[in-house]
Scaffold this motif. Structure first.
Motif, PDB file in Angstrom:
ATOM      1  N   SER A   1     -30.121  18.248  -6.628  1.00  0.00           N
ATOM      2  CA  SER A   1     -30.112  17.180  -5.625  1.00  0.00           C
ATOM      3  C   SER A   1     -31.375  17.197  -4.770  1.00  0.00           C
ATOM      4  O   SER A   1     -32.002  16.154  -4.552  1.00  0.00           O
ATOM      5  CB  SER A   1     -28.862  17.265  -4.751  1.00  0.00           C
ATOM      6  N   GLY A   2     -31.779  18.364  -4.286  1.00  0.00           N
ATOM      7  CA  GLY A   2     -32.985  18.447  -3.462  1.00  0.00           C
ATOM      8  C   GLY A   2     -34.227  18.053  -4.227  1.00  0.00           C
ATOM      9  O   GLY A   2     -35.067  17.290  -3.742  1.00  0.00           O
ATOM     10  N   SER A   3     -34.358  18.555  -5.451  1.00  0.00           N
ATOM     11  CA  SER A   3     -35.551  18.271  -6.252  1.00  0.00           C
ATOM     12  C   SER A   3     -35.619  16.804  -6.672  1.00  0.00           C
ATOM     13  O   SER A   3     -36.686  16.193  -6.625  1.00  0.00           O
ATOM     14  CB  SER A   3     -35.584  19.166  -7.492  1.00  0.00           C
TER      15      SER A   3
ATOM     16  N   TRP B   1     -36.655  17.698   7.638  1.00  0.00           N
ATOM     17  CA  TRP B   1     -36.032  18.959   8.054  1.00  0.00           C
ATOM     18  C   TRP B   1     -34.936  19.375   7.076  1.00  0.00           C
ATOM     19  O   TRP B   1     -34.800  20.560   6.770  1.00  0.00           O
ATOM     20  CB  TRP B   1     -35.490  18.854   9.475  1.00  0.00           C
ATOM     21  N   LEU B   2     -34.172  18.409   6.574  1.00  0.00           N
ATOM     22  CA  LEU B   2     -33.137  18.745   5.596  1.00  0.00           C
ATOM     23  C   LEU B   2     -33.744  19.256   4.287  1.00  0.00           C
ATOM     24  O   LEU B   2     -33.236  20.210   3.686  1.00  0.00           O
ATOM     25  CB  LEU B   2     -32.228  17.542   5.335  1.00  0.00           C
ATOM     26  N   LEU B   3     -34.838  18.639   3.849  1.00  0.00           N
ATOM     27  CA  LEU B   3     -35.526  19.151   2.663  1.00  0.00           C
ATOM     28  C   LEU B   3     -36.054  20.556   2.910  1.00  0.00           C
ATOM     29  O   LEU B   3     -35.997  21.419   2.029  1.00  0.00           O
ATOM     30  CB  LEU B   3     -36.665  18.222   2.258  1.00  0.00           C
ATOM     31  N   LEU B   4     -36.551  20.800   4.097  1.00  0.00           N
ATOM     32  CA  LEU B   4     -37.036  22.139   4.450  1.00  0.00           C
ATOM     33  C   LEU B   4     -35.899  23.160   4.392  1.00  0.00           C
ATOM     34  O   LEU B   4     -36.080  24.271   3.882  1.00  0.00           O
ATOM     35  CB  LEU B   4     -37.679  22.108   5.836  1.00  0.00           C
ATOM     36  N   ILE B   5     -34.725  22.783   4.853  1.00  0.00           N
ATOM     37  CA  ILE B   5     -33.556  23.665   4.787  1.00  0.00           C
ATOM     38  C   ILE B   5     -33.186  23.941   3.330  1.00  0.00           C
ATOM     39  O   ILE B   5     -32.944  25.088   2.943  1.00  0.00           O
ATOM     40  CB  ILE B   5     -32.368  23.049   5.556  1.00  0.00           C
ATOM     41  N   ILE B   6     -33.160  22.904   2.507  1.00  0.00           N
ATOM     42  CA  ILE B   6     -32.786  23.048   1.090  1.00  0.00           C
ATOM     43  C   ILE B   6     -33.743  23.991   0.371  1.00  0.00           C
ATOM     44  O   ILE B   6     -33.319  24.941  -0.301  1.00  0.00           O
ATOM     45  CB  ILE B   6     -32.752  21.676   0.393  1.00  0.00           C
ATOM     46  N   PHE B   7     -35.044  23.740   0.498  1.00  0.00           N
ATOM     47  CA  PHE B   7     -36.001  24.520  -0.280  1.00  0.00           C
ATOM     48  C   PHE B   7     -36.231  25.922   0.290  1.00  0.00           C
ATOM     49  O   PHE B   7     -36.551  26.845  -0.455  1.00  0.00           O
ATOM     50  CB  PHE B   7     -37.299  23.734  -0.473  1.00  0.00           C
ATOM     51  N   THR B   8     -36.022  26.109   1.572  1.00  0.00           N
ATOM     52  CA  THR B   8     -36.071  27.457   2.129  1.00  0.00           C
ATOM     53  C   THR B   8     -34.867  28.257   1.646  1.00  0.00           C
ATOM     54  O   THR B   8     -34.997  29.442   1.302  1.00  0.00           O
ATOM     55  CB  THR B   8     -36.121  27.418   3.670  1.00  0.00           C
ATOM     56  N   THR B   9     -33.719  27.617   1.583  1.00  0.00           N
ATOM     57  CA  THR B   9     -32.528  28.284   1.047  1.00  0.00           C
ATOM     58  C   THR B   9     -32.750  28.711  -0.400  1.00  0.00           C
ATOM     59  O   THR B   9     -32.442  29.841  -0.781  1.00  0.00           O
ATOM     60  CB  THR B   9     -31.304  27.356   1.144  1.00  0.00           C
TER      61      THR B   9
END
Length: 140
Positions: A21-23, A108-116
């Motif tokens: 989903s993030g990608s 910010w949500l993408l940053l949360i996803i990819f940092t996770t």
């Protein structure tokens, strides 16, 4: 150990969903438009460090087109997350520092996803992963 085996399929399913989903969102919303309209992007891309449009667009293309493809497949996921995190931090902190949380929520949500994903790894559900007896969190 019994609890880890019970939870591991759910964790792997969650990591697969997060990867896909993030990608796909990053690729569809940011990457493909930059790739398909490359010359137009060169004329209006932000250049926060004064390196010129080419040197600003190329890292964005790497982070928004190439890296999501690696993450979708689950190959080099942690490494592929790093350029994405870097570009997102530059976008949120240097290019758009005046944005409110509401205006920048997608970034910010993408940053949360990819940092996770950078912290956890891709999970076991990916091509080429062999089933092992135990489960090691973040393996891969």
């Amino acid at each position: 150990m019994k609890n880890q085996r019970h939870l591991s399929p759910r964790i792997d399913a969650g990591l697969l969903f997060l990867r896909l989903s993030g990608s796909l969102l990053l690729l569809y919303v940011h990457g493909l438009p930059k790739l398909l309209h490359f010359n137009a992007e060169l004329t209006h891309i932000e250049d926060p460090f004064g390196l010129g449009p080419w040197m600003s667009l190329l890292p964005a293309l790497l982070a928004e087109v190439v890296c999501p493809l690696f993450i979708i497949v689950g190959v080099g996921t942690r490494l592929a997350c790093l350029p994405i995190i870097g570009v997102l931090l530059v976008a949120m902190l240097a290019v758009h520092p005046d944005w409110s949380i509401a205006e920048g929520q997608f970034g910010w949500l993408l940053l949360i996803i990819f940092t996770t994903l950078a912290l956890t790894g891709p999970g076991r559900w990916r091509p080429g992963h062999t089933q092992t007896k135990g489960y090691r969190y973040g393996a891969g």
